[in-house]
Design a protein around this motif. Structure first.
Motif, mmCIF file in Angstrom:
data_model
loop_
_atom_site.group_PDB
_atom_site.id
_atom_site.type_symbol
_atom_site.label_atom_id
_atom_site.label_comp_id
_atom_site.label_asym_id
_atom_site.label_seq_id
_atom_site.Cartn_x
_atom_site.Cartn_y
_atom_site.Cartn_z
ATOM 1 N N TYR A 30 -1.058 -45.404 121.233
ATOM 2 C CA TYR A 30 0.349 -45.750 121.163
ATOM 3 C C TYR A 30 0.755 -46.457 122.446
ATOM 4 O O TYR A 30 0.222 -46.176 123.515
ATOM 5 N N THR A 31 1.732 -47.337 122.311
ATOM 6 C CA THR A 31 2.335 -47.890 123.516
ATOM 7 C C THR A 31 3.252 -46.821 124.098
ATOM 8 O O THR A 31 3.579 -45.827 123.435
ATOM 9 N N LEU A 32 3.689 -47.025 125.316
ATOM 10 C CA LEU A 32 4.581 -46.054 125.945
ATOM 11 C C LEU A 32 5.880 -45.941 125.156
ATOM 12 O O LEU A 32 6.403 -44.840 124.948
ATOM 13 N N HIS A 33 6.387 -47.067 124.684
ATOM 14 C CA HIS A 33 7.628 -47.066 123.904
ATOM 15 C C HIS A 33 7.458 -46.286 122.597
ATOM 16 O O HIS A 33 8.329 -45.497 122.220
ATOM 17 N N GLU A 34 6.352 -46.474 121.905
ATOM 18 C CA GLU A 34 6.098 -45.757 120.652
ATOM 19 C C GLU A 34 5.950 -44.255 120.897
ATOM 20 O O GLU A 34 6.479 -43.441 120.140
ATOM 21 N N LEU A 36 7.241 -42.504 123.372
ATOM 22 C CA LEU A 36 8.552 -41.956 123.705
ATOM 23 C C LEU A 36 9.392 -41.793 122.450
ATOM 24 O O LEU A 36 10.079 -40.779 122.289
ATOM 25 N N ASP A 37 9.331 -42.755 121.540
ATOM 26 C CA ASP A 37 10.079 -42.676 120.295
ATOM 27 C C ASP A 37 9.632 -41.471 119.462
ATOM 28 O O ASP A 37 10.459 -40.725 118.929
ATOM 29 N N VAL A 57 15.261 -39.782 128.155
ATOM 30 C CA VAL A 57 15.144 -41.239 128.187
ATOM 31 C C VAL A 57 15.196 -41.700 129.630
ATOM 32 O O VAL A 57 14.458 -42.510 130.098
#
Length: 57
Positions: A30-34, A36-37, A57
């Motif tokens: 996963y990317t960091l954004h994914e 975190l989501d 966040v």
């Protein structure tokens, strides 16, 4: 005065050995954004307050 000990009912369970019949393994990236989501969605499902979500966040 005598103590009364409550005995366990039934028979003792035998230890179970976990075996896997599959030999394939996989990884999920996963990317960091994914990531975190996914984390935030899990926290929403747990019922965390909005302010706490903002702190994450």
């Amino acid at each position: 005065m005598k103590k009364h000990v409550i005995k366990q009912r039934g028979t003792a369970l035998k230890e179970r050995r976990l075996t896997s019949k599959t030999t394939e393994s996989f990884t999920i990236e996963y990317t960091l954004h994914e990531a975190l989501d996914i984390f935030l969605r899990a926290k929403v499902a747990e019922g965390v307050r909005q302010r706490t979500l903002g702190e994450y966040v």
